[in-house]
Write an enzyme that holds these catalytic residues in place. Sequence first.
Site, PDB file in Angstrom:
ATOM      1  CG  ASP A  52      -0.350  -0.053   2.521  1.00  0.00           C
ATOM      2  OD1 ASP A  52       0.887  -0.192   2.594  1.00  0.00           O
ATOM      3  OD2 ASP A  52      -1.083   0.045   3.526  1.00  0.00           O
ATOM      4  CB  SER A  53       4.588   1.758  -0.076  1.00  0.00           C
ATOM      5  OG  SER A  53       4.845   0.575  -0.805  1.00  0.00           O
ATOM      6  CG  ASP A  91       0.466  -4.009   2.120  1.00  0.00           C
ATOM      7  OD1 ASP A  91       0.554  -4.870   3.023  1.00  0.00           O
ATOM      8  OD2 ASP A  91       1.322  -3.130   1.926  1.00  0.00           O
ATOM      9  CE  LYS A 121       3.268  -5.905   3.987  1.00  0.00           C
ATOM     10  NZ  LYS A 121       2.796  -4.689   4.682  1.00  0.00           N
ATOM     11  CD  GLU A 123       0.485  -1.312   7.991  1.00  0.00           C
ATOM     12  OE1 GLU A 123       0.112  -0.464   8.828  1.00  0.00           O
ATOM     13  OE2 GLU A 123       1.005  -1.014   6.901  1.00  0.00           O
ATOM     14  CD  GLU A 190       7.760  -0.013   7.676  1.00  0.00           C
ATOM     15  OE1 GLU A 190       6.775  -0.714   7.347  1.00  0.00           O
ATOM     16  OE2 GLU A 190       7.981   1.114   7.202  1.00  0.00           O
TER      17      GLU A 190
HETATM   18  O1  KIV Z   1       3.624  -1.110   1.645  1.00  0.00           O
HETATM   19  C1  KIV Z   1       4.807  -1.454   1.699  1.00  0.00           C
HETATM   20  O2  KIV Z   1       5.626  -1.163   0.819  1.00  0.00           O
HETATM   21  C2  KIV Z   1       5.233  -2.231   2.866  1.00  0.00           C
HETATM   22  C3  KIV Z   1       6.694  -2.507   3.007  1.00  0.00           C
HETATM   23  C4  KIV Z   1       7.393  -1.300   3.498  1.00  0.00           C
HETATM   24  C5  KIV Z   1       6.948  -3.680   3.871  1.00  0.00           C
HETATM   25  O3  KIV Z   1       4.440  -2.595   3.665  1.00  0.00           O
END
Ligand code: KIV
Length: 272
Positions: A52-53, A91, A121, A123, A190
């Site tokens: 989600d980055s 994500d 994934k 959080e 992280e």
């Molecule tokens: O969204 C992302 O890029 C991440 C990584 C920094 C692990 O969660």
Amino acid sequence: MSVHNEDQRRVTTHRLLEMKKRGEKISMLTAYDFTMGTIVDKAGVDIILVGDSASNVMCGNLTTLPITLDQMIFLAKSVVRGVTRALVVIDMPFGSYQGNSKEALASAIRIMKETHGDCLKVEGGEEILESVKRILTAGIPIMGHLGLMPQSINKYGSYTVRAQENAEAEKLIRDAHLLEEAGCFALVLEKIPAKLAQRVAKELTIPVIGIGAGGGVDGQVLVLHDMIGLTQDFSPRFLRRYVNLQSIMNEAIEHYVSDVKSGDFPNEQEQY
Ligand code: KIV
């Protein structure tokens, strides 16, 4: 440099577990589109994260919070089309799993059905455990994410190193065990102290992948656009920039503009 991964078999969650057992480090990078997904996969990366980055890197948002489920699905579909070997992890965006476990399962099923990715994934630890368990019961593999959790940036107030105090470190260790016991196949840590990350990696049987978490874990992840220097304004200590693609691109584009202006492009061979 030649491709180091001779083994072209598809990477599975089971194979990642085997890699941890025999001490082989796991490589993971982000990708958000077909072309980058293809390049990263061909270079032999084990796990591709549709992170989600993308909210920051692709959409220019200040945080990961605004990216939507529809947008993540659009990006993930494109990445999956380009990947033949790596495990593709997607994500779950902010707001798609924190409400309750029923909503979380519905979001998870949508992502899996529409993208054909391999895993998801999320959080968080104890707070989202019910959602994690419910998604796992549907046969969807989950990677956990603890330490600095960018979806909670409004709670922290800054992107500084997490779990430096005892209480937060102890909670992180408890959460890591809860996620493993629930059935997560791997965990991202992280921006936490290296010693703490190493302890978690030693205590867990599932692979622990670090970003800013030192070398004592089972693998490393970076944001692709940061490590190839397409982005320049983000320079945390943990980031190694392998190439400065932004300046290479700038040079090429400036050259093109000047060739167009001067009439040098196109030449005789570049027309019909
Ligand atoms: O969204 C992302 O890029 C991440 C990584 C920094 C692990 O969660």
